[in-house]
Enzyme design. Structure first.
Site, mmCIF file in Angstrom:
data_model
loop_
_atom_site.group_PDB
_atom_site.id
_atom_site.type_symbol
_atom_site.label_atom_id
_atom_site.label_comp_id
_atom_site.label_asym_id
_atom_site.label_seq_id
_atom_site.Cartn_x
_atom_site.Cartn_y
_atom_site.Cartn_z
ATOM 1 N N ASP A 147 -10.902 51.540 20.080
ATOM 2 C CA ASP A 147 -10.221 51.752 19.385
ATOM 3 C C ASP A 147 -9.410 51.033 18.268
ATOM 4 O O ASP A 147 -8.704 49.436 19.249
ATOM 5 C CB ASP A 147 -9.174 52.705 19.864
ATOM 6 C CG ASP A 147 -9.903 54.653 19.549
ATOM 7 O OD1 ASP A 147 -11.113 54.777 19.473
ATOM 8 O OD2 ASP A 147 -9.333 55.485 21.131
ATOM 9 N N ARG A 197 -16.319 51.472 13.339
ATOM 10 C CA ARG A 197 -16.035 52.569 12.917
ATOM 11 C C ARG A 197 -15.040 52.653 11.502
ATOM 12 O O ARG A 197 -13.904 51.879 12.286
ATOM 13 C CB ARG A 197 -15.087 53.301 14.201
ATOM 14 C CG ARG A 197 -14.604 54.948 13.789
ATOM 15 C CD ARG A 197 -13.850 55.936 15.365
ATOM 16 N NE ARG A 197 -14.600 55.555 16.471
ATOM 17 C CZ ARG A 197 -14.109 55.902 17.120
ATOM 18 N NH1 ARG A 197 -12.916 55.667 16.851
ATOM 19 N NH2 ARG A 197 -15.032 56.699 18.142
HETATM 20 C C1 LIG Z 1 -13.878 60.038 14.676
HETATM 21 C C2 LIG Z 1 -12.474 59.659 14.878
HETATM 22 C C3 LIG Z 1 -12.096 58.011 14.873
HETATM 23 C C4 LIG Z 1 -10.069 58.331 15.187
HETATM 24 N N1 LIG Z 1 -10.162 56.746 15.021
HETATM 25 C C5 LIG Z 1 -8.715 56.293 14.892
HETATM 26 C C6 LIG Z 1 -8.875 55.002 15.238
HETATM 27 O O1 LIG Z 1 -9.228 54.117 16.191
HETATM 28 N N2 LIG Z 1 -7.041 54.652 14.935
HETATM 29 C C7 LIG Z 1 -5.955 55.001 13.851
HETATM 30 O O2 LIG Z 1 -5.586 54.673 13.740
HETATM 31 N N3 LIG Z 1 -7.467 56.357 13.657
HETATM 32 C C8 LIG Z 1 -8.612 56.641 14.101
HETATM 33 N N4 LIG Z 1 -8.884 58.394 13.751
HETATM 34 C C9 LIG Z 1 -7.810 58.846 12.941
HETATM 35 C C10 LIG Z 1 -7.716 58.847 11.359
HETATM 36 O O3 LIG Z 1 -7.576 57.099 11.237
HETATM 37 C C11 LIG Z 1 -7.032 59.550 10.321
HETATM 38 O O4 LIG Z 1 -5.890 59.473 11.022
HETATM 39 C C12 LIG Z 1 -7.468 60.800 10.209
HETATM 40 O O5 LIG Z 1 -9.312 61.141 10.508
HETATM 41 C C13 LIG Z 1 -7.159 61.770 9.034
HETATM 42 O O6 LIG Z 1 -7.784 61.192 7.927
HETATM 43 P P1 LIG Z 1 -9.357 61.830 6.825
HETATM 44 O O7 LIG Z 1 -9.754 60.038 6.497
HETATM 45 O O8 LIG Z 1 -9.821 63.202 7.827
HETATM 46 O O9 LIG Z 1 -8.941 61.969 6.008
HETATM 47 P P2 LIG Z 1 -7.080 63.043 5.073
HETATM 48 O O10 LIG Z 1 -6.826 62.105 4.297
HETATM 49 O O11 LIG Z 1 -6.102 62.950 6.371
HETATM 50 O O12 LIG Z 1 -7.813 64.187 5.232
HETATM 51 C C14 LIG Z 1 -8.038 64.705 3.667
HETATM 52 C C15 LIG Z 1 -9.187 65.311 3.920
HETATM 53 O O13 LIG Z 1 -9.523 65.921 4.819
HETATM 54 C C16 LIG Z 1 -9.342 67.319 4.610
HETATM 55 N N5 LIG Z 1 -9.714 67.425 6.336
HETATM 56 C C17 LIG Z 1 -8.544 67.156 7.348
HETATM 57 N N6 LIG Z 1 -8.339 67.355 8.268
HETATM 58 C C18 LIG Z 1 -8.822 68.245 8.132
HETATM 59 C C19 LIG Z 1 -8.662 70.070 8.771
HETATM 60 N N7 LIG Z 1 -7.912 69.921 9.990
HETATM 61 N N8 LIG Z 1 -9.515 70.994 8.456
HETATM 62 C C20 LIG Z 1 -9.834 71.001 7.387
HETATM 63 N N9 LIG Z 1 -10.315 70.530 6.541
HETATM 64 C C21 LIG Z 1 -9.013 69.361 6.419
HETATM 65 C C22 LIG Z 1 -8.905 67.846 3.920
HETATM 66 O O14 LIG Z 1 -10.085 67.825 2.995
HETATM 67 C C23 LIG Z 1 -7.765 67.035 3.536
HETATM 68 O O15 LIG Z 1 -7.274 67.066 1.990
HETATM 69 C C24 LIG Z 1 -9.756 58.544 13.528
HETATM 70 C C25 LIG Z 1 -9.990 59.512 13.240
HETATM 71 C C26 LIG Z 1 -11.750 59.910 12.997
HETATM 72 C C27 LIG Z 1 -12.193 61.336 12.758
#
Ligand SMILES: Cc1cc2nc3c(=O)[nH]c(=O)nc-3n(C[C@H](O)[C@H](O)[C@H](O)COP(=O)(O)OP(=O)(O)OC[C@H]3O[C@@H](n4cnc5c(N)ncnc54)[C@H](O)[C@@H]3O)c2cc1C
Length: 321
Positions: A147, A197
């Site tokens: 991560d 990732r």
């Molecule tokens: C598999 C995975 C591993 C990760 N590993 C790390 C890591 O190692 N380090 C790190 O810093 N971060 C990590 N993250 C977190 C990541 O950085 C983001 O903070 C998180 O994924 C939110 O960003 P987003 O791309 O989903 O978009 P966002 O901008 O948060 O959301 C955009 C859109 O997605 C949809 N959405 C988001 N959440 C929901 C919900 N709960 N229900 C319905 N729709 C929703 C909505 O349409 C929203 O407007 C990881 C995320 C994932 C999925």
């Protein structure tokens, strides 16, 4: 500025506050919301959730919760947890192994849980601990991805990953699109055999190193995605954002990637219906499944991401039921 943009930094600061941790973890109703994001506190609960997810046609990445340790014994304890977990996963992995294609089962590691922040020799301790886990994972037929944590750890993390990849060439790592350095990292790390990732990034970062606000972060994500999709590695598209997922599918098609040459990843408990819909479209979807007792930091980052989660939490606190 949207209200969520104002709340996000406060929640992310709280995610690292031991005083807030003591307060929030004592509130009984917190548990209800935590259960939406975390598989449980025990390995048995994690394995049960893993089996359900694999049965649904999705892949899994399991994270034993914990981060920021400055205690050598705690770091060793994390290694032991992973080794026990891997011996259970070894029972599931051979039956579901996919030859040279993507492996169904992965574990995710945070180097700060393995000792990276120890005041003396943190880098070396984390490297040695991660090496032990990677050795056991290789024997179990399980992939490992490291991560990404806050930007002060990025150089050390990428250097440890580089060293580990000499012995474990399938080791993956995470790049955070909000960091200004990440486009260059994507170019450096998109060679043959790489597994990256790509996520937006979940920590509180200063404007000197990170894009601020959703439009700038989304643009950066799309630029990074294009680099990875045009590269020679295996992109892992970690986002719940329909715009990012659609862009990934379109770019995979444009660059001639088969479904075995990239995957979509989402967090446990978020957009479950969409995850299953993508599986019916023959896409590989991996669910990031955290479990364990140290859920506080992970939970607060989820609250910071989505105002609806925070509103639900606040309503639970004020509700008499
Ligand atoms: C598999 C995975 C591993 C990760 N590993 C790390 C890591 O190692 N380090 C790190 O810093 N971060 C990590 N993250 C977190 C990541 O950085 C983001 O903070 C998180 O994924 C939110 O960003 P987003 O791309 O989903 O978009 P966002 O901008 O948060 O959301 C955009 C859109 O997605 C949809 N959405 C988001 N959440 C929901 C919900 N709960 N229900 C319905 N729709 C929703 C909505 O349409 C929203 O407007 C990881 C995320 C994932 C999925």
């Amino acid at each position: 500025m949207a209200p969520s943009d104002l709340l996000r930094p406060a929640l992310l600061a709280a995610a690292r506050s031991p005083r807030m941790e003591r307060t929030v973890t004592k509130i009984p109703v917190t548990r209800n919301l935590v259960d939406r994001f975390v598989a449980g506190e025990t390995e048995d609960q994690a394995i049960a959730a893993t089996t359900d997810i694999l049965d649904s046609g999705r892949y899994i990445s399991i994270d034993h919760l914990g981060e920021d340790t400055t205690d050598l014994g705690q770091a060793s304890g994390t290694v032991s947890h992973y080794l026990t977990l891997l011996s259970s996963l070894a029972q599931l992995a051979p039956a579901t192994d996919n030859g040279n294609g993507p492996r169904n089962i992965e574990i995710s590691l945070k180097l700060s849980a393995l000792g990276q922040f120890l005041p003396r020799d943190g880098h070396d301790v984390a490297l040695e601990n991660a090496h032990k886990i990677c050795t056991a994972a290789e024997e179990a037929g399980v992939w490992v991805t490291v991560d990404a944590e806050d930007h002060t750890t990025t150089d050390s993390t990428l250097s440890i990953v580089g060293e580990l990849r000499e012995d474990f060439p399938t080791l993956g790592t995470v790049l955070q699109a909000y960091l200004k350095r990440t486009e260059a990292d994507c170019r450096d790390l998109s060679g043959p055999g790489s597994r990256i990732r790509l996520c937006k990034g979940a920590y509180k970062e200063p404007a000197s190193v990170a894009y601020q606000g959703k439009p700038a972060v989304d643009d950066a994500y799309l630029r990074c995605l294009r680099i990875l999709m045009n590269g020679q590695g295996y992109p892992m598209v970690a986002s719940h954002d329909p715009a990012m997922v659609d862009a990934a599918l379109a770019q995979a098609k444009a660059t001639g990637r088969t479904t075995d040459e990239f995957e979509i990843q989402m967090l446990h408990g978020i957009r479950d219906t969409e995850q299953l819909r993508l599986v019916t479209q023959q896409q590989h979807v991996r669910v990031y499944l955290p479990y364990g007792e140290q859920w506080y930091g992970y939970f607060m980052r989820r609250l910071a991401e989505r105002p609806a989660n925070l509103a639900f939490f606040l309503r639970s606190l004020t509700s008499k039921n």
